[in-house]
Design a protein around this motif. Structure first.
Motif, PDB file in Angstrom:
ATOM      1  N   ALA A  23       0.835  -1.212   0.000  1.00  0.00           N
ATOM      2  CA  ALA A  23       0.000   0.000   0.000  1.00  0.00           C
ATOM      3  C   ALA A  23       0.866   1.256   0.000  1.00  0.00           C
ATOM      4  CB  ALA A  23      -0.931  -0.006   1.215  1.00  0.00           C
ATOM      5  N   VAL A  24       1.910   1.268   0.825  1.00  0.00           N
ATOM      6  CA  VAL A  24       2.785   2.444   0.905  1.00  0.00           C
ATOM      7  C   VAL A  24       3.510   2.669  -0.421  1.00  0.00           C
ATOM      8  CG1 VAL A  24       4.859   3.375   2.016  1.00  0.00           C
ATOM      9  CG2 VAL A  24       3.061   2.344   3.403  1.00  0.00           C
ATOM     10  N   VAL A  25       4.025   1.619  -1.004  1.00  0.00           N
ATOM     11  CA  VAL A  25       4.726   1.755  -2.284  1.00  0.00           C
ATOM     12  C   VAL A  25       3.752   2.205  -3.376  1.00  0.00           C
ATOM     13  CG1 VAL A  25       5.941   0.465  -4.089  1.00  0.00           C
ATOM     14  CG2 VAL A  25       6.573   0.153  -1.698  1.00  0.00           C
ATOM     15  N   SER A  26       2.549   1.656  -3.375  1.00  0.00           N
ATOM     16  CA  SER A  26       1.540   2.041  -4.374  1.00  0.00           C
ATOM     17  C   SER A  26       1.178   3.520  -4.246  1.00  0.00           C
ATOM     18  CB  SER A  26       0.283   1.199  -4.223  1.00  0.00           C
ATOM     19  OG  SER A  26       0.564  -0.151  -4.427  1.00  0.00           O
ATOM     20  N   ILE A  27       0.993   3.979  -3.028  1.00  0.00           N
ATOM     21  CA  ILE A  27       0.670   5.388  -2.804  1.00  0.00           C
ATOM     22  C   ILE A  27       1.844   6.258  -3.240  1.00  0.00           C
ATOM     23  CG2 ILE A  27       0.244   7.136  -1.030  1.00  0.00           C
ATOM     24  CD1 ILE A  27      -1.393   4.950   0.456  1.00  0.00           C
ATOM     25  N   ILE A  82      -4.124   7.475   5.036  1.00  0.00           N
ATOM     26  CA  ILE A  82      -3.669   6.081   4.883  1.00  0.00           C
ATOM     27  C   ILE A  82      -2.188   5.982   5.228  1.00  0.00           C
ATOM     28  CG2 ILE A  82      -3.374   4.190   3.241  1.00  0.00           C
ATOM     29  CD1 ILE A  82      -6.270   4.647   3.661  1.00  0.00           C
ATOM     30  N   LEU A  83      -1.408   6.976   4.791  1.00  0.00           N
ATOM     31  CA  LEU A  83       0.028   6.942   5.103  1.00  0.00           C
ATOM     32  C   LEU A  83       0.264   7.051   6.607  1.00  0.00           C
ATOM     33  CD1 LEU A  83       1.431   9.110   2.179  1.00  0.00           C
ATOM     34  CD2 LEU A  83       1.790   6.658   2.551  1.00  0.00           C
ATOM     35  N   GLU A  84      -0.521   7.884   7.288  1.00  0.00           N
ATOM     36  CA  GLU A  84      -0.394   7.984   8.746  1.00  0.00           C
ATOM     37  C   GLU A  84      -0.734   6.652   9.406  1.00  0.00           C
ATOM     38  OE1 GLU A  84      -2.630  11.267  10.274  1.00  0.00           O
ATOM     39  OE2 GLU A  84      -1.459  12.729   9.149  1.00  0.00           O
ATOM     40  N   LEU A  85      -1.776   6.009   8.912  1.00  0.00           N
ATOM     41  CA  LEU A  85      -2.153   4.698   9.441  1.00  0.00           C
ATOM     42  C   LEU A  85      -1.017   3.697   9.231  1.00  0.00           C
ATOM     43  CD1 LEU A  85      -4.388   2.900  10.676  1.00  0.00           C
ATOM     44  CD2 LEU A  85      -5.112   2.416   8.330  1.00  0.00           C
ATOM     45  N   CYS A  86      -0.405   3.712   8.071  1.00  0.00           N
ATOM     46  CA  CYS A  86       0.706   2.791   7.779  1.00  0.00           C
ATOM     47  C   CYS A  86       1.912   3.080   8.666  1.00  0.00           C
ATOM     48  CB  CYS A  86       1.100   2.880   6.306  1.00  0.00           C
ATOM     49  SG  CYS A  86      -0.155   2.228   5.185  1.00  0.00           S
ATOM     50  N   MET A  87       2.139   4.372   8.979  1.00  0.00           N
ATOM     51  CA  MET A  87       3.260   4.727   9.857  1.00  0.00           C
ATOM     52  C   MET A  87       3.068   4.165  11.260  1.00  0.00           C
ATOM     53  SD  MET A  87       4.443   8.587   8.956  1.00  0.00           S
ATOM     54  CE  MET A  87       2.916   9.289   8.401  1.00  0.00           C
ATOM     55  N   VAL A  88       1.825   4.011  11.668  1.00  0.00           N
ATOM     56  CA  VAL A  88       1.541   3.459  12.993  1.00  0.00           C
ATOM     57  C   VAL A  88       1.453   1.939  12.942  1.00  0.00           C
ATOM     58  CG1 VAL A  88      -0.164   3.387  14.846  1.00  0.00           C
ATOM     59  CG2 VAL A  88       0.411   5.559  13.788  1.00  0.00           C
ATOM     60  N   LEU A  89       0.731   1.432  11.940  1.00  0.00           N
ATOM     61  CA  LEU A  89       0.519  -0.018  11.852  1.00  0.00           C
ATOM     62  C   LEU A  89       1.802  -0.792  11.586  1.00  0.00           C
ATOM     63  CD1 LEU A  89      -2.765  -0.801   9.907  1.00  0.00           C
ATOM     64  CD2 LEU A  89      -2.173  -1.381  12.244  1.00  0.00           C
ATOM     65  N   ALA A 141       9.228   4.201   7.891  1.00  0.00           N
ATOM     66  CA  ALA A 141      10.162   5.181   7.336  1.00  0.00           C
ATOM     67  C   ALA A 141       9.770   5.565   5.908  1.00  0.00           C
ATOM     68  CB  ALA A 141      11.585   4.620   7.363  1.00  0.00           C
ATOM     69  N   LEU A 142       9.400   4.595   5.104  1.00  0.00           N
ATOM     70  CA  LEU A 142       9.000   4.881   3.727  1.00  0.00           C
ATOM     71  C   LEU A 142       7.698   5.685   3.686  1.00  0.00           C
ATOM     72  CD1 LEU A 142       9.564   4.526   0.728  1.00  0.00           C
ATOM     73  CD2 LEU A 142       8.300   2.376   0.821  1.00  0.00           C
ATOM     74  N   ALA A 143       6.736   5.321   4.524  1.00  0.00           N
ATOM     75  CA  ALA A 143       5.469   6.056   4.572  1.00  0.00           C
ATOM     76  C   ALA A 143       5.699   7.497   5.018  1.00  0.00           C
ATOM     77  CB  ALA A 143       4.482   5.361   5.511  1.00  0.00           C
ATOM     78  N   LEU A 144       6.567   7.687   5.989  1.00  0.00           N
ATOM     79  CA  LEU A 144       6.887   9.034   6.464  1.00  0.00           C
ATOM     80  C   LEU A 144       7.542   9.851   5.354  1.00  0.00           C
ATOM     81  CD1 LEU A 144       7.008  11.022   8.858  1.00  0.00           C
ATOM     82  CD2 LEU A 144       9.261  10.085   9.365  1.00  0.00           C
ATOM     83  N   LEU A 145       8.452   9.258   4.637  1.00  0.00           N
ATOM     84  CA  LEU A 145       9.134   9.948   3.542  1.00  0.00           C
ATOM     85  C   LEU A 145       8.136  10.359   2.457  1.00  0.00           C
ATOM     86  CD1 LEU A 145      11.877  10.781   2.246  1.00  0.00           C
ATOM     87  CD2 LEU A 145      11.827   8.552   1.120  1.00  0.00           C
ATOM     88  N   VAL A 146       7.272   9.444   2.049  1.00  0.00           N
ATOM     89  CA  VAL A 146       6.277   9.748   1.011  1.00  0.00           C
ATOM     90  C   VAL A 146       5.345  10.858   1.478  1.00  0.00           C
ATOM     91  CG1 VAL A 146       4.267   8.816  -0.228  1.00  0.00           C
ATOM     92  CG2 VAL A 146       6.365   7.480  -0.080  1.00  0.00           C
ATOM     93  N   GLN A 147       4.872  10.752   2.707  1.00  0.00           N
ATOM     94  CA  GLN A 147       3.931  11.745   3.211  1.00  0.00           C
ATOM     95  C   GLN A 147       4.571  13.128   3.327  1.00  0.00           C
ATOM     96  OE1 GLN A 147       2.883  11.979   7.336  1.00  0.00           O
ATOM     97  NE2 GLN A 147       0.707  12.095   6.836  1.00  0.00           N
ATOM     98  N   ARG A 148       5.765  13.195   3.866  1.00  0.00           N
ATOM     99  CA  ARG A 148       6.418  14.500   4.061  1.00  0.00           C
ATOM    100  C   ARG A 148       6.758  15.158   2.728  1.00  0.00           C
ATOM    101  NH1 ARG A 148       4.813  15.998   8.926  1.00  0.00           N
ATOM    102  NH2 ARG A 148       5.136  14.289  10.333  1.00  0.00           N
ATOM    103  N   LEU A 149       7.255  14.385   1.770  1.00  0.00           N
ATOM    104  CA  LEU A 149       7.556  14.949   0.458  1.00  0.00           C
ATOM    105  C   LEU A 149       6.283  15.445  -0.220  1.00  0.00           C
ATOM    106  CD1 LEU A 149      10.257  12.481  -0.905  1.00  0.00           C
ATOM    107  CD2 LEU A 149      10.589  14.846  -0.122  1.00  0.00           C
ATOM    108  N   ASN A 150       5.201  14.689  -0.092  1.00  0.00           N
ATOM    109  CA  ASN A 150       3.926  15.103  -0.672  1.00  0.00           C
ATOM    110  C   ASN A 150       3.419  16.378  -0.009  1.00  0.00           C
ATOM    111  OD1 ASN A 150       1.640  14.513  -2.494  1.00  0.00           O
ATOM    112  ND2 ASN A 150       0.510  14.303  -0.571  1.00  0.00           N
ATOM    113  N   ARG A 151       3.497  16.433   1.304  1.00  0.00           N
ATOM    114  CA  ARG A 151       3.026  17.630   2.019  1.00  0.00           C
ATOM    115  C   ARG A 151       3.861  18.858   1.686  1.00  0.00           C
ATOM    116  NH1 ARG A 151       1.286  15.982   8.162  1.00  0.00           N
ATOM    117  NH2 ARG A 151      -0.532  14.761   7.588  1.00  0.00           N
TER     118      ARG A 151
END
Length: 173
Positions: A23-27, A82-89, A141-151
């Protein structure tokens, strides 16, 4: 390290961890594609709707501008929840997989906690137990990177939109 055998021995929680990582890679790929199209101008810019604001009363124009900005923000920050959820899960599932693996290793040691004569497999199992933690932390770490770059990219676009709106308003005063 993360071989197919290691993942197989990681236990039942490796499956949800792998699904979360997919899911994280797809997003990440979807957001990369979105920003690529945005940069090429393939996406509809909200600034195209700004000329219609000139024909509205100031209070209506302000509300319309706010609506446009909120729509733009939703479009730009898509998948953040979803990325926040993945960062926790990710780390939680990884930690749970590690705890379950350690419990199985301790059970294999028996009540006396003595190494069997063929203790090599058991000792190698300690390394396998940590696969869940490694995978969970990697996902986070990957979810955080994707989310921060997007934001960061979204904030640049939103700030430019706000500046453009202010410039239009100041020209009308």
């Amino acid at each position: 390290m993360l071989t197919l055998e290691a993942l197989r021995r990681g236990g039942v929680l490796i499956v949800p961890l792998m699904l979360v990582s997919i899911a994280v890679v797809s997003i990440g790929v979807e957001r990369l594609r979105f920003w690529w199209q945005w940069g090429r101008g393939d996406c509809v810019s909200p600034e195209l709707a700004l000329p219609e604001l000139d024909q509205l009363k100031p209070s209506q124009a302000s509300l319309r501008q706010q609506l446009l900005q909120e729509r733009l923000e939703r479009q730009l920050c898509r998948w953040d929840g979803i990325l926040e959820l993945c960062m926790v899960l990710g780390p939680l599932l990884g930690l749970l997989a590690t705890v379950i693996g350690l419990m199985q290793l301790l059970q294999a040691l028996g009540p006396g906690l003595t190494l069997p004569s063929q203790g090599g497999d058991l000792i190698a199992g300690y390394g396998q137990v940590l696969i869940g933690t490694v995978l969970g932390l990697s996902i986070a770490a990957l979810a955080l990177l994707v989310q921060r770059l997007n934001r960061l990219r979204a904030q640049v676009v939103l700030d430019a939109f706000s500046d453009h709106c202010l410039e239009r308003r100041s020209g009308q005063i």
